[in-house]
Design an enzyme around this catalytic site. Sequence first.
Site, PDB file in Angstrom:
ATOM      1  N   ASP A   9       0.793  -1.215  -0.010  1.00 44.25           N
ATOM      2  CA  ASP A   9       0.113  -0.013  -0.073  1.00 44.25           C
ATOM      3  C   ASP A   9       0.699   1.126  -0.070  1.00 44.25           C
ATOM      4  O   ASP A   9       0.474   2.211   0.773  1.00 44.25           O
ATOM      5  CB  ASP A   9      -0.890   0.046   1.480  1.00 44.25           C
ATOM      6  CG  ASP A   9      -1.997  -1.176   1.298  1.00 44.25           C
ATOM      7  OD1 ASP A   9      -1.808  -1.883   0.201  1.00 44.25           O
ATOM      8  OD2 ASP A   9      -2.949  -1.137   2.078  1.00 44.25           O
ATOM      9  N   ASP A  47      -4.473  -0.599  -1.766  1.00 40.96           N
ATOM     10  CA  ASP A  47      -5.696  -0.453  -0.968  1.00 40.96           C
ATOM     11  C   ASP A  47      -6.871   0.048  -2.092  1.00 40.96           C
ATOM     12  O   ASP A  47      -6.572   1.148  -2.933  1.00 40.96           O
ATOM     13  CB  ASP A  47      -5.592   0.506   0.108  1.00 40.96           C
ATOM     14  CG  ASP A  47      -6.547   0.233   1.365  1.00 40.96           C
ATOM     15  OD1 ASP A  47      -6.939  -1.117   1.587  1.00 40.96           O
ATOM     16  OD2 ASP A  47      -6.882   1.255   1.775  1.00 40.96           O
ATOM     17  N   HIS A  49     -10.794   0.941  -2.568  1.00 43.55           N
ATOM     18  CA  HIS A  49     -12.272   1.029  -2.133  1.00 43.55           C
ATOM     19  C   HIS A  49     -13.035   1.435  -3.228  1.00 43.55           C
ATOM     20  O   HIS A  49     -12.829   2.471  -3.607  1.00 43.55           O
ATOM     21  CB  HIS A  49     -12.035   1.586  -0.936  1.00 43.55           C
ATOM     22  CG  HIS A  49     -11.316   1.181   0.497  1.00 43.55           C
ATOM     23  ND1 HIS A  49     -11.294  -0.095   0.757  1.00 43.55           N
ATOM     24  CD2 HIS A  49     -10.360   1.829   1.015  1.00 43.55           C
ATOM     25  CE1 HIS A  49     -10.369  -0.281   1.589  1.00 43.55           C
ATOM     26  NE2 HIS A  49      -9.865   0.900   2.065  1.00 43.55           N
ATOM     27  N   HIS A  53     -17.486   3.303   0.700  1.00 43.57           N
ATOM     28  CA  HIS A  53     -16.928   1.941   1.343  1.00 43.57           C
ATOM     29  C   HIS A  53     -17.441   2.156   2.984  1.00 43.57           C
ATOM     30  O   HIS A  53     -17.326   3.139   3.584  1.00 43.57           O
ATOM     31  CB  HIS A  53     -15.502   1.757   1.265  1.00 43.57           C
ATOM     32  CG  HIS A  53     -15.008   0.420   1.599  1.00 43.57           C
ATOM     33  ND1 HIS A  53     -14.564   0.326   3.018  1.00 43.57           N
ATOM     34  CD2 HIS A  53     -15.051  -0.802   1.048  1.00 43.57           C
ATOM     35  CE1 HIS A  53     -14.073  -1.127   3.129  1.00 43.57           C
ATOM     36  NE2 HIS A  53     -14.301  -1.783   1.852  1.00 43.57           N
ATOM     37  N   HIS A  82     -10.484   7.155   1.534  1.00 43.22           N
ATOM     38  CA  HIS A  82      -9.150   7.170   1.214  1.00 43.22           C
ATOM     39  C   HIS A  82      -9.050   6.051   0.163  1.00 43.22           C
ATOM     40  O   HIS A  82     -10.154   5.043   0.003  1.00 43.22           O
ATOM     41  CB  HIS A  82      -8.243   6.829   2.436  1.00 43.22           C
ATOM     42  CG  HIS A  82      -8.429   5.246   3.068  1.00 43.22           C
ATOM     43  ND1 HIS A  82      -9.477   5.064   3.939  1.00 43.22           N
ATOM     44  CD2 HIS A  82      -7.915   4.133   2.837  1.00 43.22           C
ATOM     45  CE1 HIS A  82      -9.635   3.912   4.326  1.00 43.22           C
ATOM     46  NE2 HIS A  82      -8.561   3.195   3.383  1.00 43.22           N
ATOM     47  N   LYS A 106      -6.898  -4.880  -2.802  1.00 43.42           N
ATOM     48  CA  LYS A 106      -7.877  -5.346  -1.548  1.00 43.42           C
ATOM     49  C   LYS A 106      -8.812  -4.318  -1.021  1.00 43.42           C
ATOM     50  O   LYS A 106      -8.381  -3.064  -1.412  1.00 43.42           O
ATOM     51  CB  LYS A 106      -6.885  -6.134  -0.766  1.00 43.42           C
ATOM     52  CG  LYS A 106      -5.895  -4.839  -0.051  1.00 43.42           C
ATOM     53  CD  LYS A 106      -4.932  -5.342   0.666  1.00 43.42           C
ATOM     54  CE  LYS A 106      -4.064  -4.317   1.344  1.00 43.42           C
ATOM     55  NZ  LYS A 106      -4.772  -3.100   2.142  1.00 43.42           N
ATOM     56  N   CYS A 151      -1.877  -2.794   7.857  1.00 48.59           N
ATOM     57  CA  CYS A 151      -1.924  -3.613   6.632  1.00 48.59           C
ATOM     58  C   CYS A 151      -0.694  -4.470   6.530  1.00 48.59           C
ATOM     59  O   CYS A 151      -0.636  -5.573   6.364  1.00 48.59           O
ATOM     60  CB  CYS A 151      -2.116  -3.016   5.339  1.00 48.59           C
ATOM     61  SG  CYS A 151      -3.914  -2.267   5.199  1.00 48.59           S
TER      62      CYS A 151
END
Length: 197
Positions: A9, A47, A49, A53, A82, A106, A151
Amino acid sequence: MSAALLVIDVQNDFCPGGALAVPGGDEIVPEINRMMEGFETVLLTQDWHPAGHSSFASSHAEAAPYDLVEMPYGPQVLWPDHCVQGSTGAAFHPDLRIDGDLILRKGFRAAIDSYSAFFENDHVTPTGLDGYLRSRGITDLTLVGLATDFCVHFSAVDAARLGYGVTVRMQACRAIDLDGSLAAAIEAMTGAGVILT
Ligand code: VGL
Ligand code: ZN
């Protein structure tokens, strides 16, 4: 043994100026780029989203960023919006080398967050990374990236539980450090047999 570097990330939103900036998040980029040269296999996570989310505080009435809530799958920290899919914030830091073999996204399911590169936050829904690594014969992982206490932490602990030899190079990671989360992450990683260097 076959080793891979797993870069977690390193995205604009986790760097200074980003929506969920990790202090010094951008400082690790040169070191990660250098480390990539020492690994035949480099994998990156992103990351990723959807807007709205469920891990975003803005999706919950009367919630503020960094509140802790109970989700059907367990406790969840609520974050500022984010790494929204396709946004500049979700893009990798512009100086990061991204010529690795795999980019694993993810956190793309609206109802569940995913800190770990291996399992979503219910700790049972797989991302598929374990199968990818096994089928390539990779046995050992070195982790770097953001954030140490979220993470990186959950990815490292899951990897160790799955039987990989796991090293986290702390100098190429940076932490959010929310209510002692960095100390807790160090304890959990060490307890799971992760080597911190
Ligand atoms: C992360 C909080 C929310 C991370 C991702 O990459 O550590 N932290 N989403
Ligand atoms: Zn996230």
